[in-house]
Write an enzyme that holds these catalytic residues in place. Structure first.
Site, PDB file in Angstrom:
ATOM      1  CB  VAL A  17      -0.942   0.028   1.220  1.00  0.00           C
ATOM      2  CG1 VAL A  17      -1.827   1.276   1.172  1.00  0.00           C
ATOM      3  CG2 VAL A  17      -1.800  -1.236   1.267  1.00  0.00           C
ATOM      4  CG  ASP A  64      10.298  11.169  -3.297  1.00  0.00           C
ATOM      5  OD1 ASP A  64       9.205  11.286  -3.900  1.00  0.00           O
ATOM      6  OD2 ASP A  64      11.232  11.984  -3.432  1.00  0.00           O
ATOM      7  CE1 TYR A 156      -5.418  14.816  -7.043  1.00  0.00           C
ATOM      8  CE2 TYR A 156      -7.547  15.395  -7.986  1.00  0.00           C
ATOM      9  CZ  TYR A 156      -6.787  14.581  -7.190  1.00  0.00           C
ATOM     10  OH  TYR A 156      -7.372  13.530  -6.527  1.00  0.00           O
ATOM     11  CE  LYS A 160      -5.048  11.491  -8.573  1.00  0.00           C
ATOM     12  NZ  LYS A 160      -4.511  10.226  -8.047  1.00  0.00           N
TER      13      LYS A 160
END
Length: 251
Positions: A17, A64, A156, A160
């Site tokens: 995860v 990172d 953003y 996406k």
């Protein structure tokens, strides 16, 4: 009518995860661990990772995602320890809202590095592992803003939207190997990415019109996509739609 209850048993599975220090990532990491999985919980926020419950099969690791070398190294580390990666849930993202004409190159590039390249680096490193296993599930995240946009959210939203193209292409490459990959559009979730980017008026408007869910509300959908119950689902954008809130009326 009796309500149906769904339970999951991930005993013997290794689940990776990313973005596990908060929000949906934290919720799914804890849920998978509770279901018996060996969970590797990665995030760039080392102090927040330290707040995860201590568990024998819960392994926090600083990552990172904008570094391709770091992404490959963490996959190698998991394989050296566990020998398998049965599922990966890639939730890491950032959103800093700025009008397009005021967005500096560095901020635009940072969105690309974290939200898009980071997912690409991880998927690229996971593919050889899962092809060799002839099994595996990868979950990435898109957003309703990818199709609808929002003032100040161009960087953003663009990343996406690109995730969808990445997932569609990867699914076709992975299908012959028994590996699946999907993109989830989780709806309005009270994650740091949403709460730290939206204005108070925007959040209040969403809460009044649709409601804002807790990260835990998306867990069953994600666990289904990890499980064998979704073995035939790949290359899909799974959209979690919220039912509009019922207006309150005075008694």
């Amino acid at each position: 009518m009796t309500a149906l209850t769904v339970t999951y048993d991930f005993s013997g599975s290794t689940i990776f995860v990313v973005g596990a220090a908060s929000g949906i990532g934290r919720a799914i990491a804890l849920a998978c661990h509770q279901a018996g999985a060996n969970v590797w919980a990665a995030d760039i926020d080392t102090p927040a990772l330290a707040n995860l419950p201590k568990g024998r099969n819960l392994h926090p690791v600083t990552l990172d995602v904008s570094s391709s070398c770091a992404c490959r190294a963490v996959i190698d580390e998991i394989m050296a320890s566990a020998g398998q990666i049965d599922a990966a849930v890639l939730t890491a993202a950032m959103q800093i809202r700025t009008p397009i004409d005021e967005t500096p190159d560095e901020l635009w590039q940072k969105h690309l590095d974290v939200n898009l390249s980071g997912v690409f680096y991880l998927v690229r490193a996971l593919i050889p592992v899962m092809k060799q296993q002839k099994r595996g599930s990868i979950i990435t995240f898109t957003s309703g803003l990818a199709a609808n946009g929002w003032p100040g959210a161009a960087a953003y939203a663009a990343t996406k939207a690109a995730i969808v193209g990445l997932v569609k292409s990867a699914a076709l490459e992975l299908r012959p190997h028994g590996v699946r990959i999907n993109a989830v559009s989780p709806g309005l979730i009270a994650t740091p990415v949403f709460l730290n980017s939206a204005s108070p008026d925007e959040i209040a408007g969403y809460e009044k019109a649709l409601g804002v869910s807790a990260p835990e509300d998306a867990i069953h959908m994600l666990m289904h996509l990890i499980s064998d119950g979704s073995a035939s689902i790949s290359g899909t954008v799974v959209e979690r739609r919220l039912i509009p809130a019922t207006p309150k009326t005075d008694p």
